[in-house]
Scaffold this motif. Sequence first.
Motif, mmCIF file in Angstrom:
data_model
loop_
_atom_site.group_PDB
_atom_site.id
_atom_site.type_symbol
_atom_site.label_atom_id
_atom_site.label_comp_id
_atom_site.label_asym_id
_atom_site.label_seq_id
_atom_site.Cartn_x
_atom_site.Cartn_y
_atom_site.Cartn_z
ATOM 1 N N UNK A 2 55.351 0.967 51.420
ATOM 2 C CA UNK A 2 55.704 1.457 50.082
ATOM 3 C C UNK A 2 56.246 0.344 49.189
ATOM 4 N N UNK A 3 56.879 -0.667 49.799
ATOM 5 C CA UNK A 3 57.461 -1.742 48.991
ATOM 6 C C UNK A 3 56.416 -2.727 48.485
ATOM 7 N N UNK A 4 55.235 -2.751 49.109
ATOM 8 C CA UNK A 4 54.216 -3.724 48.724
ATOM 9 C C UNK A 4 54.491 -5.105 49.262
ATOM 10 N N UNK A 5 55.460 -5.211 50.198
ATOM 11 C CA UNK A 5 55.776 -6.521 50.777
ATOM 12 C C UNK A 5 55.191 -6.696 52.178
ATOM 13 N N UNK A 6 54.891 -5.594 52.867
ATOM 14 C CA UNK A 6 54.335 -5.656 54.210
ATOM 15 C C UNK A 6 52.892 -5.186 54.196
ATOM 16 N N UNK A 7 52.068 -5.916 54.939
ATOM 17 C CA UNK A 7 50.664 -5.551 55.081
ATOM 18 C C UNK A 7 50.352 -5.460 56.571
ATOM 19 N N UNK A 8 49.638 -4.400 56.947
ATOM 20 C CA UNK A 8 49.355 -4.136 58.354
ATOM 21 C C UNK A 8 47.844 -4.202 58.583
ATOM 22 N N UNK A 9 47.440 -4.962 59.578
ATOM 23 C CA UNK A 9 46.030 -5.078 59.946
ATOM 24 C C UNK A 9 45.900 -4.577 61.380
ATOM 25 N N UNK A 10 45.202 -3.486 61.563
ATOM 26 C CA UNK A 10 45.011 -2.892 62.885
ATOM 27 C C UNK A 10 43.545 -3.015 63.285
ATOM 28 N N UNK A 11 43.302 -3.805 64.311
ATOM 29 C CA UNK A 11 41.934 -4.033 64.774
ATOM 30 C C UNK A 11 41.554 -3.003 65.839
ATOM 31 N N UNK A 12 40.243 -2.796 66.041
ATOM 32 C CA UNK A 12 39.794 -1.775 66.998
ATOM 33 C C UNK A 12 40.348 -1.947 68.405
ATOM 34 N N UNK A 13 40.572 -3.184 68.837
ATOM 35 C CA UNK A 13 41.049 -3.424 70.204
ATOM 36 C C UNK A 13 42.497 -3.024 70.398
ATOM 37 N N UNK A 14 43.206 -2.755 69.299
ATOM 38 C CA UNK A 14 44.641 -2.517 69.370
ATOM 39 C C UNK A 14 45.440 -3.708 68.900
ATOM 40 N N UNK A 32 50.242 -10.192 37.379
ATOM 41 C CA UNK A 32 51.312 -10.678 38.249
ATOM 42 C C UNK A 32 52.619 -10.408 37.523
ATOM 43 N N UNK A 33 53.462 -9.554 38.122
ATOM 44 C CA UNK A 33 54.611 -9.033 37.391
ATOM 45 C C UNK A 33 55.764 -8.780 38.355
ATOM 46 N N UNK A 34 56.969 -8.984 37.887
ATOM 47 C CA UNK A 34 58.186 -8.772 38.671
ATOM 48 C C UNK A 34 58.819 -7.421 38.329
ATOM 49 N N UNK A 35 59.712 -6.980 39.246
ATOM 50 C CA UNK A 35 60.529 -5.781 39.015
ATOM 51 C C UNK A 35 59.678 -4.527 38.837
ATOM 52 N N UNK A 36 58.693 -4.353 39.707
ATOM 53 C CA UNK A 36 57.859 -3.149 39.695
ATOM 54 C C UNK A 36 57.935 -2.483 41.064
ATOM 55 N N UNK A 37 57.621 -1.222 41.081
ATOM 56 C CA UNK A 37 57.561 -0.499 42.346
ATOM 57 C C UNK A 37 56.461 0.551 42.261
ATOM 58 N N UNK A 38 56.051 1.011 43.423
ATOM 59 C CA UNK A 38 55.016 2.032 43.509
ATOM 60 C C UNK A 38 55.642 3.380 43.173
ATOM 61 N N UNK A 43 46.862 4.860 34.234
ATOM 62 C CA UNK A 43 47.552 4.792 35.509
ATOM 63 C C UNK A 43 47.288 3.434 36.145
ATOM 64 N N UNK A 44 48.346 2.711 36.515
ATOM 65 C CA UNK A 44 48.191 1.415 37.157
ATOM 66 C C UNK A 44 48.087 1.557 38.668
ATOM 67 N N UNK A 45 47.372 0.620 39.302
ATOM 68 C CA UNK A 45 47.256 0.629 40.756
ATOM 69 C C UNK A 45 48.182 -0.430 41.337
ATOM 70 N N UNK A 46 49.103 0.017 42.174
ATOM 71 C CA UNK A 46 50.079 -0.871 42.800
ATOM 72 C C UNK A 46 49.409 -1.627 43.942
ATOM 73 N N UNK A 96 50.791 -4.877 45.196
ATOM 74 C CA UNK A 96 51.852 -5.495 45.983
ATOM 75 C C UNK A 96 53.111 -5.503 45.135
ATOM 76 N N UNK A 97 54.177 -6.035 45.700
ATOM 77 C CA UNK A 97 55.447 -6.068 44.961
ATOM 78 C C UNK A 97 55.376 -6.992 43.758
ATOM 79 N N UNK A 98 54.252 -7.753 43.641
ATOM 80 C CA UNK A 98 54.109 -8.675 42.512
ATOM 81 C C UNK A 98 52.838 -8.439 41.699
ATOM 82 N N UNK A 99 52.117 -7.370 41.966
ATOM 83 C CA UNK A 99 50.816 -7.247 41.301
ATOM 84 C C UNK A 99 50.466 -5.789 41.016
ATOM 85 N N UNK A 100 49.996 -5.568 39.782
ATOM 86 C CA UNK A 100 49.491 -4.267 39.351
ATOM 87 C C UNK A 100 48.096 -4.477 38.772
#
Length: 1023
Positions: free
Chosen positions: A495-507, A825-831, A859-862, A864-868
């Motif tokens: 939700x913060x736009x700071x973490x990204x998760x990559x889950x591959x088929x193997x686990x 590229x913008x600061x102080x935004x949240x989803x 409507x903007x698309x969030x 990351x924490x720095x990009x809309x």
Amino acid sequence: MGIILLALSITLVFAQDPCLHHGTLLEPHRSSQFQPEPTDHLQCDNGLQAGWYTFDNNDEMPTSCVTQYHCGTHFPLWMQGSHPSQADGIVHRKACSNIYGSSSQSCCDFSLDIQVKNCGSFYVYYLQTVPACAMAYCAGNKKVCNVGGLPSVGGSCPDLYPKMTSLPVLKNPEVTPTKEVRFPCRINYPVGQPDVGFKVTWTVDGKALKKNATHPLEMILTGDSRTAYLDAMKLQGHLGKELKCVVSSFHPSRGPSISSDSLSSNGYWCGIRMNPDRINVDEGGPEKTVKVESTIPIPCKSLFPDDCKLTVNLKGLRNPADASLSGCHLDLKLDNVTGLYSTFFKVKATRDFIKDHNHIHEVGFKPILDFTHPMWKNYTATPITIGTTDKDHGHCLPWGDPHFSGFDYKKNYNVYEVGDFVLYKFQNQKRPFEVQLRTWPCGSYHPCICAITAREGNDIVEVDMCEKRAGVVEAPSVSYPSGHPLEGTTVSRDKTGKKFYINFPSGARLEVKTYISGGRTHKERLPVMNVDIQAPPDDFGGSEGLCGNWNGLPGDAFRGGDGRTYTLNKIADFARSWALPTGSSMFYQIPKYEQHLAPKFEYCSCKQGAVDCTKVGNGAINPSKAKDGSVISGKNKHPRRSVRSYTDHYPDRDIVMDPRMVARRLKRNADASFPTPSGITESQAQDSCKHSIMTSSLYNQCHHTGILNDIMGGCVEDIKYSDSAEVFRLASMNAFDSACHNELAKDPSNIQYINGDPVLKSSVFGCPNQCSLNGDCISGRCHCNHGYISDDCSIQVGIPPQIHRIRGDGNCDIRSRPCRQANVIVDNIMDSANLSCRVTPVDLSKGRPVDSGPAVTYRGEFLSFLEVQCPIPESNVMKGLSVKGFKISVTSDGHHYSHDALFIVADGYCMKCTSAGACTHNPNSCFIDGMCQRSGDQNSKGEVCDPSISTNDWTPSKTVQEVDHFTAAFTGCRCPYNINLFDCACCQNGGCQCGEVQSNQCTDCNNMELCGTNPGLFPPPTL
């Protein structure tokens, strides 16, 4: 009185003389001369009650050794010792048996206590029950006819019934021409014999198959008939059992009441068989295949092959998270040759990343209810047993500038090198897996991780936030460079736009944490990444890279890319051995697509209720994945490095890292020491690190582990080189939480099962980004201080967002991009639900932006924490306009908008614009019929754009001639692969454009292979 009664009772017992009171054993085949044949029923006295007996014709037990397979049994019993006289009365003897055959030394390897008495004209024996079959007492030594025969005058032995010399054979079921299924029971007895008959019955699991409630199903064969047939329909209600035919012989002249012993055939199992029916799979091992097959043909009369299938539904696993199956509904398809229905499914131990020990599961099946053949109605297939073996997963944590906690070596080690490196690689032809990282000079201290690219099979995912130009703020950008839809890999963000998760088929799982460091002076904006890697058990013993060797032996963790093993004091050399030559990493070179790496099966979690089938990323369930957040769709994500792709994605793709900036920063990375320039001592650094880590959101749950010591070394290094306790404070706290979370997630007590899927409890996750140090973490949620909001308390209330720039420097060339979206590229935004973009059209004809229409809110698309990402209306550039501008401002709350930033859409053939909106015409172009043309562009009439003569009309030119028979002009016509481009060849004489292969050539439409074959005439395609 009691003594008298006892004496009386004893007298009564011995008053019964065994010569007068005994039983008789009438079986004539106890003779020591009788040797049974292989098909004879062997004599066994295991049902004989202990007592006094005489034998047939008062035969006597032999008093010398009788070897095996005499007396009608396997182990004959003879009497050791002589027979007594009448005066001897009752004597004790032993009944002996030869158990060990020719190797027996005494012929009395086994014995029973017996008694014997001489009754004058005969002997009587007290015999005991034998312990096992086939063992029996011997008696007499006269010639005896074979079983089924009677002695006659002259000593011959006529048969009482036909002598069968071999067992009947139950053959495989067969299909008759009338599409009936039957089982043949073949009797091996010569034909042409008179007065021969056979009685055939059938058993299932040893019980007689009955014609009705009281009578068994019986068939009589006479004459030369030697095969009995059982209609398979008689097995209705008896599937899942072993069928046998049972045969006895008789002489029809005497009737079936005088018949031989019954001989049973081989067995044939009837039903749906699993092979194997017991398997074991482990979390680090391969999948196993189970074949499912009906053992009975089922004729299919339908003309449609899809109708000829038998569906078997799995009932489900007791714990569906432990094993994954390639299907929960199994369609057994008809084999027209054998008439059998079969299929197979694969079983894989689920890579669940939990230390939940080994388990045994029974996979059951539901009754068959809707199959057309009545024999199978309500039949339930036999369950199979699946054992699962638990295996641990690997964990590697590069963080900060960067410090490492490797797969085997968990204590801190540092990689202070700039470049592209192999972080973790597992080489397997069926599943190539590799993670590469990029480090860059991070301000005035050591390098930081700024990008990662990861590949499994054909899927490639990249997260990049490297600062390419000094002072230009970068936001994390997620891309799928392979250019095709992901094949089982999922990518999401929190939700913060700071973490990204990559889950591959193997686990295999990557968690990429991004943040901005203010540097030593808090005036820099330096992008930094932490990377958290979880490796599936499959990779144990086969992984390599900066994360170290993973084989459970920390002593050889640092095996280099050159094959050498390094020590801890040679980490720099170890790191350089995994450096990739410039231009050779996956940041530059994309592995080609290989069809054999595409998923071939879907694995399912077969639950008691609904069936959950997912991509072959299965066989893997990571309990952390359930809380990963919003999935980042791969829709319309074209390859980032495909410069000819006409897309709004990756507008910064042409910007390269400024080597001068790298060189300047490398010079600033001098060796550091304690005390630092500001006076921080090593002891003060240790205290500061310990205090910071002890306030991390998961510290209380992992304070008893060694994680604190593992992270401390890297934290102290950060303070030494940054001369600040604050620059990497969050990085060390987040690194502690990552390592702690990995340990907590293994513990089954931290797992809850929702609809059969393992999900980590919320308490295991801690708080995002330590609540940005602007709040308190309570039960896994941030409670923000006054003046801050958002999931990680990073947004200041009442402060409008601050735009740093628009990707592509705010300029969009309609010739290379659709220009329908702007990445801000913008600061102080949240989803939030109020995240919006206000877009105002402006006129740039006066050299500066002037509002030319009302503002529209989208409507903007969030991202990351720095990009809309903001939608842009159609600009009509290329349809009469050559340039159009839009002012863009952004809000998170719907009230406080950022300042405006200018987004310019221009036709690059005619216009050049600055970021301030000052646009000038390209003097080397024409504007003809509402379209821009470059100097030298030709039309199909042989006219050219010649700005020296006219910028508004085509100019006739005698020098323009056809290029060849099919090519009228090198350029000037619409491209077939991109209708928005008009720089492809113009064709004549029925020719066809070559497209991207050679955009400036036309050729014979029936010989497209000629494209690109004349590079001397046709220039290479414009890239």
